[in-house]
Design an enzyme around this catalytic site. Structure first.
Site, PDB file in Angstrom:
ATOM      1  N   GLN A  13      34.244  53.538  23.277  1.00 31.65           N
ATOM      2  CA  GLN A  13      33.950  52.494  22.200  1.00 31.65           C
ATOM      3  C   GLN A  13      34.670  51.475  22.377  1.00 31.65           C
ATOM      4  OE1 GLN A  13      31.365  52.330  19.305  1.00 31.65           O
ATOM      5  NE2 GLN A  13      30.819  53.717  21.005  1.00 31.65           N
ATOM      6  N   HIS A  24      33.058  48.250  24.462  1.00 32.13           N
ATOM      7  CA  HIS A  24      32.173  47.249  23.904  1.00 32.13           C
ATOM      8  C   HIS A  24      32.384  45.779  23.738  1.00 32.13           C
ATOM      9  CE1 HIS A  24      28.564  49.802  23.006  1.00 32.13           C
ATOM     10  NE2 HIS A  24      29.555  50.719  22.360  1.00 32.13           N
ATOM     11  N   GLU A  38      32.461  53.846  11.737  1.00 30.72           N
ATOM     12  CA  GLU A  38      30.961  54.202  12.500  1.00 30.72           C
ATOM     13  C   GLU A  38      30.748  55.284  12.932  1.00 30.72           C
ATOM     14  OE1 GLU A  38      28.034  51.710  15.430  1.00 30.72           O
ATOM     15  OE2 GLU A  38      30.269  51.384  15.579  1.00 30.72           O
ATOM     16  N   HIS A  39      31.550  55.951  14.033  1.00 29.58           N
ATOM     17  CA  HIS A  39      31.740  57.046  14.612  1.00 29.58           C
ATOM     18  C   HIS A  39      32.727  57.783  14.313  1.00 29.58           C
ATOM     19  CE1 HIS A  39      29.441  54.086  17.192  1.00 29.58           C
ATOM     20  NE2 HIS A  39      28.640  55.132  17.166  1.00 29.58           N
ATOM     21  N   ASP A  58      24.675  58.251  21.243  1.00 30.72           N
ATOM     22  CA  ASP A  58      24.109  56.810  21.678  1.00 30.72           C
ATOM     23  C   ASP A  58      22.853  56.407  22.527  1.00 30.72           C
ATOM     24  OD1 ASP A  58      26.170  54.958  20.628  1.00 30.72           O
ATOM     25  OD2 ASP A  58      27.118  54.582  22.223  1.00 30.72           O
ATOM     26  N   HIS A 103       6.274  45.473 -26.520  1.00 36.97           N
ATOM     27  CA  HIS A 103       6.105  46.634 -25.947  1.00 36.97           C
ATOM     28  C   HIS A 103       6.141  47.795 -26.974  1.00 36.97           C
ATOM     29  CE1 HIS A 103       8.339  44.312 -22.613  1.00 36.97           C
ATOM     30  NE2 HIS A 103       8.559  45.616 -22.072  1.00 36.97           N
TER      31      HIS A 103
END
Length: 846
Positions: A669, A672, A738-739, A772, A831
């Site tokens: 990761q 990235h 995220e992971h 992924d 109503h």
């Protein structure tokens, strides 16, 4: 100002260098052997090998600015004054300039493959508050028209000295120095001459003359003052009188219709009346300097000034005496009087040693350029007389924040000794300045909204360097656009199969039906979102995995319109891997566009691009900002999948973890980008095991191709020591990664305690890479802590749910009075009436 900056790629022609120094700052490559002691205005172009100490030394020695690669700017960000640094950028890395980088520099030097003035003009809007220099990586010298165009765009051309000549230019490879300098100069006079202010070396005006292209050319090349007489043609100042001029610099005014020549005047003076200035006699410091110089040359014997020049001890005593009297002065009048006396004797000392006021100004300018400062305490022999002062401010620390040549290491914290405030800081991500990015991307979105396909074609040329005739590809897709090796095709097919199986199982085929009371039946059923837009980052990258992760759930959800957007390659094509996936998932259109322009086209629609109802997909900060912008525009009526941020992973590891596996997961990761977040939470790890993991991080990172990115992202990442598994899981749930990867003795059992995560990877043989690409789960996941509120992309992301209810007459008899009572409470009589009308009708019929 100057119309261009020369970069010295050759130092062999001294005459050319002298001429170039007269028209503006010089740019030296730090690898060349140059001596800048007698050059007052220059920049240094350095590469990534330059250390912080070297950069600081160049600035201290008088460099106006240092030009550095983007990565080096990131390394030294905040350690040197921003106004003294310029970022060197490849034209394709403009979008990589973060707000942090922008605040660390005063401008950018853009390297372009060609001088496409229209394209460069479009780029400059992203640097509206910065200086923009442009250097074309081409053998051809810029033309005068190109120089004018670049200046009109708010940029300054940078021209290699090898492309500049003192002679008439002989072809496209060179341009005459004066032609380049005068390219933007205009004249509103019928005779085409340029008004020219002549100033002395201290900047005091001496007169107004006129110049022509030829006279400017001769002045720059020869270094002598040459002008254009309106009566007699070319006029070399002092040719008959001997009052010649040495040209120091030639500058343009702010709107390029007048010139200033700064000169050293010899002889009687500039004016034909034998005065220094046509505007009258000099006064103040210039007059004093002129008087002292003349006295030094011909002062009569016995005069006081002659004594000062002849007796060094007398002059030194007077300087000390006047300095003491200035220190003792209190009133403004006394301070001015004593300072003037001190300056008189100090300037006498200067003149006697050949130092001019211009030399003093150069020295002051050079001192002002220093970025390191001494404390400034008085020397011991003067301290007794000095007035006590507050403690001096220590010099600015210019040492590197991090050692970028040492081991690649993370920062370690221990939860058992961490305060609640410190623990909260460990949970924070870098601040995302979304409002700033939205303001930058808004002009692109507005342009696409206004001009549609025409804007998309323009942006493809400007940002992707692709000349397109259309932006949309419709099926059936040409077989030649999907040509792949059998190995790649097999891998995509296998991934597609796994992802489809998992996402097809998520489809809600049957409606939810509940009878809430007798005769009252409520239901909930799903329908696909009809039109969806899928953004797949690309261009130079190949990302079929993202096309699969977005396209497969859209396909199995039953979306009728699937628009897949991806940046085109330079030849105008789309990568065959992405095209192959587009066919697999049943894309109804492939949009050849990237960035904010692709998002805008899908949000609003164009003549050829269908408007969509929801936009999915990751992207850079431009894409993210555009998605946030359009989802808040009621005219677009479009939603997005989720907020986005830098990629992140949190690994929980206990004593059974394999150090190599843990390190590999962290790095997968971290590669990235430099803003990626990786966290290791160690459960009662021994010092030896922790050290083994760190050693593996360093070894593996240095063996990978993206080691430069890894070095920075890992240095910003953290190791958190936890005493037990529950403490580790509590921290992970608060972080909401995220992971989440579990390297634990009993990893499956720990899943039950996971409350917040985008996707969980259970056990030592479940690398995040599988998720992924091809295990079946989706890799488009919430980041930045949004896993507390958002799910990752799934089949239901491409569906909407509709509720319905059906009530029988008997059911209304039971439910109606309840509804009418509640409506009366809220004062909504219509109503209540809608119920009572029916109840009365039912009672009447019965």
């Amino acid at each position: 100002m100057s119309s261009f900056l020369p970069i010295l790629d050759t130092l062999r022609d001294k005459n050319l260098i002298d001429a170039l120094s007269r028209v503006g700052p010089l740019i030296f490559n730090h690898h060349t052997n140059f001596d800048a002691r007698f050059i007052s205005n220059y920049h240094v172009l350095a590469d990534a090998t330059a250390s912080l100490d070297q950069i600081t030394h160049w600035l201290d020695q008088g460099a106006e600015k240092v030009i550095l690669p983007l990565q080096k700017i990131k390394e030294i960000s905040g350690q040197l004054p921003a106004e003294r640094l310029i970022a060197l950028l490849d034209i394709n890395s403009v979008s990589a300039v973060s707000d942090t980088v922008s605040s660390a520099v005063s401008g950018v030097l853009l390297k372009t493959p060609s001088l496409d003035v229209d394209f460069i003009t479009s780029i400059t809007k992203f640097f509206s508050s910065s200086t923009v220099l442009v250097l074309a990586d081409t053998a051809e010298a810029p033309s005068k028209a190109q120089i004018r165009g670049l200046i009109a765009a708010g940029t300054t051309p940078v021209i290699p000295s090898s492309q500049i000549t003192l002679d008439a230019s002989t072809g496209p490879s060179q341009i005459n120095i004066a032609d380049a300098f005068l390219a933007p100069v205009t004249s509103d006079r019928p005779d085409g001459l340029f008004p020219t202010i002549v100033s002395n070396h201290t900047g005091h005006s001496m007169g107004l003359v006129y110049s022509s292209p030829e006279s400017v050319k001769q002045s720059i090349i020869t270094g002598q003052g040459v002008y254009q007489s309106r009566k007699h043609g070319l006029w070399k100042k002092g040719e008959t009188s001997g009052a010649v001029q040495d040209v120091i610099s030639v500058r343009l005014d702010c709107d390029s219709d007048a010139l200033e020549f700064r000169v050293v005047q010899h002889g009687a003076g500039f004016c034909h009346l034998n005065r220094a200035s046509c505007f009258g006699h000099l006064s103040g410091i210039p007059a004093l300097e002129e008087t002292l110089r003349s006295r030094f040359e011909e002062a009569p014997e016995g005069s006081y000034t002659k004594r000062l020049f002849s007796d060094e001890r007398l002059l030194a005593s007077k300087i000390k005496e006047e300095a003491d009297e200035l220190c003792a002065a209190q009133s403004p009048e006394d301070v001015a009087f004593e300072a003037a006396d001190l300056f008189y004797f100090a300037l006498t000392k200067c003149i006697s040693t050949g130092v001019t006021v211009a030399d003093l100004e150069r020295s002051l300018d050079k001192k002002a350029k220093k970025v390191t400062r001494r404390p400034g305490n008085a020397k011991p022999q003067y301290e007794a007389k000095a007035t006590p002062a507050p403690p001096s401010v220590p010099p600015k620390d210019v040492s590197p924040k991090e050692d970028f040549s040492g081991p690649i290491r993370m920062t370690t914290s221990d939860l058992s000794t961490t305060s609640p405030e410190a623990r909260d800081r460990l949970l924070k991500r870098p601040v995302l300045r979304s409002d700033e990015m939205i303001s930058k991307v808004k002009p692109i979105v507005d342009d696409v909204r206004a001009r549609g396909d025409a804007a998309l074609l323009d942006f493809a040329l400007k940002f992707d360097r692709a000349t397109l005739t259309s932006t949309v590809i419709r099926p059936p897709f040409a077989p030649k656009s999907m040509q792949l090796t059998e190995e790649v095709k097999h891998a995509i097919d296998a991934a597609y199969s796994n992802i489809r199986k998992f996402h097809a199982a998520q489809v809600n085929a049957e409606a939810l039906v509940v009878e809430t009371m007798p005769g009252v039946v409520c239901s909930r059923f799903s329908r696909p979102i009809e039109r969806v837009g899928l953004y797949v980052p690309g261009g130079t990258a190949v990302l079929p995995s993202t096309a699969l992760m977005l396209g497969v759930p859209a396909q199995v959800a039953g979306c009728k319109e699937i628009v897949l957007a991806t940046p085109p390659r330079a030849d105008g094509s789309v990568s065959p891997e992405v095209m192959y996936v587009a066919q697999l998932v049943g894309a109804t259109a492939v949009l050849k566009a990237g960035g904010g322009q692709a998002v805008a086209a899908m949000a609003y629609g164009t003549g050829t691009v269908p408007k969509v109802d929801k936009i999915f997909g990751p992207g850079n900060q431009w894409v993210t900002a555009a998605k946030m912008l359009v989802q808040n525009d009621t005219d677009a009526l479009v939603s997005i999948d989720m907020p986005a941020g830098p990629s992140e992973v949190l690994v929980i590891a206990d004593e059974t973890a394999n150090p190599a596996f843990v390190a590999a997961d962290l790095l997968s990761q971290a590669e990235h980008g430099v803003d990626s977040q990786v966290v290791l939470v160690g459960v009662a790890l021994s010092d030896a095991l922790l050290a083994a993991i760190e050693e593996q991080v360093d070894q593996q990172a240095n063996a990978l191709s993206r080691v430069t990115i890894l070095r920075e992202s890992v240095s910003k990442s953290i190791i958190v020591k936890a005493s037990n598994l529950q403490e580790a899981l509590d921290f992970s749930n608060d972080y909401a990664p995220e992971h989440l990867i579990l390297h634990l003795r009993d990893a499956p059992a720990a899943v039950a305690d996971v409350q917040n995560a985008g996707s969980v990877f259970v056990g030592a043989f479940t690398p995040e890479s599988c998720g992924d690409y091809a295990s079946g789960t989706n890799h488009t996941l919430p980041t930045n802590g949004y896993a507390r509120q958002f799910s990752g992309v799934n089949t239901q992301s491409f569906q909407k749910h509709i509720t319905s209810q059906q009530i029988t007459e008997a059911g209304l008899k039971e439910l109606g009075p309840i509804v009418a009572t509640l409506a009366d409470c809220e004062g909504l009589s219509a109503h209540a009436n809608a119920v009572r009308v029916r109840l009365r009708a039912g009672l009447t019929s019965s």
